[in-house]
Scaffold this motif. Structure first.
Motif, mmCIF file in Angstrom:
data_model
loop_
_atom_site.group_PDB
_atom_site.id
_atom_site.type_symbol
_atom_site.label_atom_id
_atom_site.label_comp_id
_atom_site.label_asym_id
_atom_site.label_seq_id
_atom_site.Cartn_x
_atom_site.Cartn_y
_atom_site.Cartn_z
ATOM 1 N N ASN A 53 0.299 0.607 -13.817
ATOM 2 C CA ASN A 53 -0.201 1.115 -12.525
ATOM 3 C C ASN A 53 -0.757 -0.034 -11.691
ATOM 4 O O ASN A 53 -0.773 0.036 -10.462
ATOM 5 C CB ASN A 53 -1.320 2.139 -12.730
ATOM 6 N N ARG A 63 3.586 -1.278 -7.289
ATOM 7 C CA ARG A 63 3.015 -1.107 -5.939
ATOM 8 C C ARG A 63 3.151 0.351 -5.497
ATOM 9 O O ARG A 63 4.144 1.007 -5.852
ATOM 10 C CB ARG A 63 3.760 -2.009 -4.931
ATOM 11 N N ILE A 64 2.215 0.828 -4.720
ATOM 12 C CA ILE A 64 2.269 2.222 -4.254
ATOM 13 C C ILE A 64 3.575 2.486 -3.494
ATOM 14 O O ILE A 64 4.192 3.537 -3.648
ATOM 15 C CB ILE A 64 1.053 2.559 -3.361
ATOM 16 N N ASN A 123 6.235 5.609 -3.746
ATOM 17 C CA ASN A 123 6.509 6.474 -2.591
ATOM 18 C C ASN A 123 7.994 6.591 -2.283
ATOM 19 O O ASN A 123 8.423 7.546 -1.657
ATOM 20 C CB ASN A 123 5.794 5.937 -1.352
ATOM 21 N N LEU A 179 2.752 10.953 -8.735
ATOM 22 C CA LEU A 179 3.097 9.704 -8.035
ATOM 23 C C LEU A 179 3.316 8.572 -9.048
ATOM 24 O O LEU A 179 4.249 7.784 -8.923
ATOM 25 C CB LEU A 179 1.979 9.339 -7.040
ATOM 26 N N ALA A 180 2.449 8.522 -10.064
ATOM 27 C CA ALA A 180 2.502 7.420 -11.045
ATOM 28 C C ALA A 180 3.498 7.680 -12.178
ATOM 29 O O ALA A 180 3.655 6.840 -13.063
ATOM 30 C CB ALA A 180 1.106 7.189 -11.623
#
Ligand code: TYM
Length: 353
Positions: A98, A102-103, A107, A128-129
């Motif tokens: 995590n 990267r976010i 996404n 999301l993760a």
């Protein structure tokens, strides 16, 4: 400096009924790979709580995936079968990933977008993760090959991105601690701690489609049960679902090219071919020019002949949970030893004491 030993890892979520897509796209490949590789097959229960947190029958679902593995021919003595939550190193490595990933990468995942729907802000952080935990599942064993259906391709590309970023970010410390392994990527020789895992997507049925709509994937979450054949369906149900499967009015073509723009016909011929372990061309050589009214009963008979023994063995295994539980415990004990070795290295590479 050694090189990576070939090792197969894959996982299946204990959510809802296993269907023909899971069986042909994944589990059959798991069975075949046992001959040539060491394999680790996991019931990914931590993933199962990302989309829906509370499940009344979680334990039964976990056991039924393990039963499906074994009923399909996976040997839990020669290989490893276990459930993810019993090996906490998966979650530990996922946390580290995590912080590597990267976010923006998360996404972009199409499965996240599909599952989160319109109300993304309200999706769980776990959803999301999700791909970061998936990368941890694979890389905590430093697995080199991952058999999956086509829908997991993007997640496996992200697994490679995570491995690569970890290898680059920690390059100096990986060398310093003596944990570098040489690998060949394309023409290049590179050093790193985690392998760049190869997806194994090719196969007779990388994407089995819905029986109600040949343009949509067969899926556990489709509200219509008629859209899929479940491994636990009885003979009459399988026959009924195939009889009711959507088709077009034309006869089957004699050549594979004739299936273009006929998604339902293409799917049913593809399923027949995969069940028989032959090509679509072979199937059309036999059925070209014939109507669906003749093809569907043949498909139903074939599906039943392949699935009925798996179904019966699953029911037998599920009737006495002690055998399945013993297999899962033993598998988790062996998996934990392997996973802990990787985590000890990773903690040293990062500098945790
Ligand atoms: P899951 O549980 O949705 O599906 C299990 C396997 O079945 C394949 N599959 C299909 N193949 C062909 N046609 C279909 N219609 C079809 N539907 C499903 C999937 O591609 C998958 O191989 N994220 C994974 C579970 C996972 C995992 C992992 C996989 C977690 N960690 C590590 C590999 C490695 C998933 O949700 O699979």
């Amino acid at each position: 400096m050694g090189s990576f030993k070939p090792l197969v890892f894959s996982g299946v979520q204990p959510t809802g009924n296993l269907h023909l897509g899971n069986y042909l796209g994944a589990i059959r490949k798991f069975v075949a790979l046992q001959e040539s590789h060491d394999c680790i097959y996991c019931v990914v229960d931590l993933h199962a709580i990302t989309a829906q947190l509370v499940h009344d029958d979680m334990a039964t679902q976990i056991r039924s995936i393990a039963a499906a593995f074994i009923a399909s021919g996976i040997d839990p003595q020669k290989h490893i079968v276990f459930n993810q939550s019993a090996v906490p190193q998966h979650a530990e490595l996922a946390w580290i990933f995590n912080c590597v990933a990267r976010i923006g990468w998360m996404n972009r995942m199409t499965q996240f977008k599909d599952k989160a729907g319109k109300d993304r802000e309200n999706a769980s952080l776990g959803l999301l993760a999700y791909p970061s935990l998936m990368a941890a599942d694979i890389l905590v064993y430093r697995a080199t090959h991952v058999p999956v259906g086509e829908d997991q391709k993007q997640h496996l590309e992200l697994t490679r991105d995570i491995a690569q970023k970890f290898n680059i970010d920690f390059q100096r410390r990986i060398e310093m601690t003596g944990h570098a392994v040489e690998m060949v990527v394309g023409e290049e020789h590179i050093n790193g701690y985690f392998p760049l895992t190869e997806p194994l997507i090719e196969g007779p049925a990388p994407r089995v489609m819905s029986l109600r709509d040949g343009t949509r994937k067969m899926s556990k979450s489709d509200p219509s049960d008629l859209s899929r054949i479940n491994l636990m369906d009885d003979i009459d149900t399988i026959a009924k679902k195939i009889r009711k499967a959507k088709t077009d009015p034309d006869a089957l073509p004699s050549e594979v090219e004739g299936l273009a723009d006929r998604p339902e016909a293409d799917n049913l011929v593809g399923i027949y071919a995969a069940l028989l372990e032959k090509s679509k061309a072979d199937v059309l050589a036999e059925f070209g020019g014939r109507q669906f009214s003749e093809f569907k009963p043949a498909l139903a008979e074939l599906a039943v002949s392949v699935l009925a023994p798996v179904n019966a063995e699953m029911r037998r295994l599920m009737s006495d949970t002690s055998q399945i539980d013993a297999i899962l415990h033993d598998g988790a004990d062996r998996a934990r030893v392997l996973a802990e070795k990787t985590m000890a290295d990773v903690r040293e590479i990062i500098g945790f004491i």
